[in-house]
Design a protein around this motif. Structure first.
Motif, PDB file in Angstrom:
ATOM      1  N   SER A  90       0.849  -1.327   0.050  1.00  0.00           N
ATOM      2  CA  SER A  90      -0.102   0.018  -0.058  1.00  0.00           C
ATOM      3  C   SER A  90       0.758   1.179   0.077  1.00  0.00           C
ATOM      4  CB  SER A  90      -0.942   0.084   1.228  1.00  0.00           C
ATOM      5  OG  SER A  90      -2.020   0.969   1.086  1.00  0.00           O
ATOM      6  N   ALA A  91       0.260   2.249   0.110  1.00  0.00           N
ATOM      7  CA  ALA A  91       1.352   3.651   0.330  1.00  0.00           C
ATOM      8  C   ALA A  91       1.231   4.219   1.528  1.00  0.00           C
ATOM      9  CB  ALA A  91       0.251   4.681  -0.482  1.00  0.00           C
ATOM     10  N   VAL A 138      10.682  -5.216   5.870  1.00  0.00           N
ATOM     11  CA  VAL A 138      10.700  -4.562   4.486  1.00  0.00           C
ATOM     12  C   VAL A 138      11.082  -5.398   3.490  1.00  0.00           C
ATOM     13  CG1 VAL A 138      11.394  -2.543   3.203  1.00  0.00           C
ATOM     14  CG2 VAL A 138      10.608  -2.070   5.637  1.00  0.00           C
ATOM     15  N   MET A 139      10.073  -5.623   2.487  1.00  0.00           N
ATOM     16  CA  MET A 139      10.769  -6.357   1.285  1.00  0.00           C
ATOM     17  C   MET A 139      11.478  -5.314   0.328  1.00  0.00           C
ATOM     18  SD  MET A 139       9.799  -9.506   1.708  1.00  0.00           S
ATOM     19  CE  MET A 139      10.471  -9.085   3.391  1.00  0.00           C
ATOM     20  N   PHE A 140      10.704  -4.351  -0.093  1.00  0.00           N
ATOM     21  CA  PHE A 140      11.125  -3.087  -0.922  1.00  0.00           C
ATOM     22  C   PHE A 140      10.071  -2.087  -1.174  1.00  0.00           C
ATOM     23  CE2 PHE A 140       9.133  -6.476  -3.855  1.00  0.00           C
ATOM     24  CZ  PHE A 140       8.225  -5.556  -4.443  1.00  0.00           C
ATOM     25  N   PHE A 141      10.566  -1.048  -1.682  1.00  0.00           N
ATOM     26  CA  PHE A 141       9.520   0.255  -2.013  1.00  0.00           C
ATOM     27  C   PHE A 141       9.569   0.400  -3.745  1.00  0.00           C
ATOM     28  CE2 PHE A 141      11.448   0.823   2.128  1.00  0.00           C
ATOM     29  CZ  PHE A 141      10.190   1.170   2.937  1.00  0.00           C
ATOM     30  N   PHE A 235       5.195   3.338  -2.337  1.00  0.00           N
ATOM     31  CA  PHE A 235       4.586   2.223  -1.895  1.00  0.00           C
ATOM     32  C   PHE A 235       5.545   1.275  -1.276  1.00  0.00           C
ATOM     33  CE2 PHE A 235       2.448   4.271  -5.327  1.00  0.00           C
ATOM     34  CZ  PHE A 235       0.949   4.179  -5.075  1.00  0.00           C
ATOM     35  N   PHE A 236       4.919   0.673  -0.335  1.00  0.00           N
ATOM     36  CA  PHE A 236       5.696  -0.208   0.653  1.00  0.00           C
ATOM     37  C   PHE A 236       5.230  -1.734   0.190  1.00  0.00           C
ATOM     38  CE2 PHE A 236       1.999   0.806   3.323  1.00  0.00           C
ATOM     39  CZ  PHE A 236       1.460  -0.531   3.529  1.00  0.00           C
ATOM     40  N   VAL A 237       6.227  -2.584   0.272  1.00  0.00           N
ATOM     41  CA  VAL A 237       5.930  -3.985   0.278  1.00  0.00           C
ATOM     42  C   VAL A 237       6.541  -4.590   1.647  1.00  0.00           C
ATOM     43  CG1 VAL A 237       6.011  -6.441  -0.879  1.00  0.00           C
ATOM     44  CG2 VAL A 237       5.797  -4.420  -2.236  1.00  0.00           C
TER      45      VAL A 237
END
Length: 336
Positions: A90-91, A138-141, A235-237
């Motif tokens: 999501s953001a 955190v996976m990535f942005f 956005f985050f994952v």
């Protein structure tokens, strides 16, 4: 008897040689995303999950839930923290004020592409390792290309045209609208289409791709190409920490490498989608308004205090706001 013993010994050796993973229980993850299944960012999320399964040889599998069916856009981050979903996209802007370090990325710094914005977002996280994200893994942005101004009925050519207009904006984009003289209204992208159609808002700021990806080109007519104040949205994952820790070190390494690949893919997809979004709006009869050089300078001057305000707010939270902003700007200048 000797033959029997040799047979038993051979069978035992074969059993020992079998992969340990054969009898191991696979780890099953759920992935929540607010993007609809037809959106390229949603398709890439699905591909990421499928690739996790392939590269870990089934030791880790991902069940994907697009369109906010598991958690809504604004609840996605907490949903990951609480374990409602194991992974979420999501953001960050939907939780205004919660991510002060990463908020620097979303400032109207004059972004020209999603590829550049994505590189900046991941660089800022890597550099500062903000504590605000310590409750997840955190996976990535990834981040979209330049956020621009779109309106349904009234064309905006000058700052005066913006005065008092109710426009959709979240996080830093909402602050930008306020600085420019508009009245920002915070809402998630899934709610924006109906708000525009019903006249609840007169327009909004978002990337060009949204005209096709979210069908906004059906409910807006004008696009103001305000590149001098082009912003992005990060956005985050992320993954639930307990779930991440339950994954073997071997598979964590596999996923980490995969994350690097998909961050770049998401960034490029934003740029490809921007082109498609402009074509979609054009076919729907949309009109594009270019700012004169003088007018563009006026917009940039109006937005400038946002940088000072960011530094002050970050400093109040015991962060080095100037260092964060300077690094963000320098990184952007270095990648575009």
């Amino acid at each position: 008897m000797k033959k029997l013993l040799l047979t038993v010994l051979a069978a035992a050796i074969c059993m020992c040689a079998m992969p340990l993973t054969a009898g191991a229980k696979s780890i099953k993850l759920t992935y929540s995303n607010f993007f609809p299944p037809t959106h390229i960012q949603s398709k890439l999320a699905q591909q990421w999950g499928d690739e996790v399964g392939k590269r870990t040889e089934g030791r880790v599998s991902v069940s994907y839930f697009p369109g906010g069916t598991l958690t809504k856009a604004k609840q996605c981050y907490d949903g990951v923290v609480e374990g409602i979903s194991d992974i979420g996209m999501s953001a960050l802007a939907y939780s205004r004020g919660r991510f002060p370090t990463m908020a620097a990325v979303d400032l109207p710094l004059g972004y020209k592409s999603g590829t550049a914005a994505t590189k900046v977002a991941n660089a800022v996280y890597k550099k500062f390792q903000p504590k605000e994200l310590d409750d997840v893994e955190v996976m990535f942005f990834h981040a979209h290309g330049p956020g621009l101004l779109f309106t349904a009925k009234k064309p905006v050519k000058t700052l005066e045209d913006l005065k008092g207009l109710k426009l959709r904006g979240t996080g830093n984009s909402a602050q930008l609208l306020k600085a420019l003289g508009a009245a920002p209204v915070a809402m998630s992208m899934p709610d924006t289409y109906q708000a525009l159609r019903k006249g609840v808002v007169s327009g909004g700021v978002y990337p060009m791709e949204t005209n096709k990806g979210w069908k906004m080109g059906e409910v807006v007519k004008f696009c103001t190409l305000d590149y001098p104040v082009g912003y992005t949205t990060t956005f985050f994952v992320t993954m639930n920490k307990d779930k991440w820790n339950s994954i073997s070190t071997q598979d964590q390494k596999i996923i980490t490498e995969l994350n690097k690949e998909f961050a770049a893919k998401h960034g490029q997809a934003w740029d490809d989608s921007d082109k498609a979004g402009r074509e979609f709006l054009t076919k729907k009869g949309g009109q594009f308004i270019e700012l004169s050089e003088a007018e563009g300078k006026r917009w940039k001057e109006k937005a400038a205090p946002m940088m000072d305000n960011y530094i002050k707010k970050a400093d109040k939270k015991k962060l080095n706001g100037k260092e964060i902003l300077d690094f963000t700007v320098a990184t952007l200048n270095g990648v575009q």
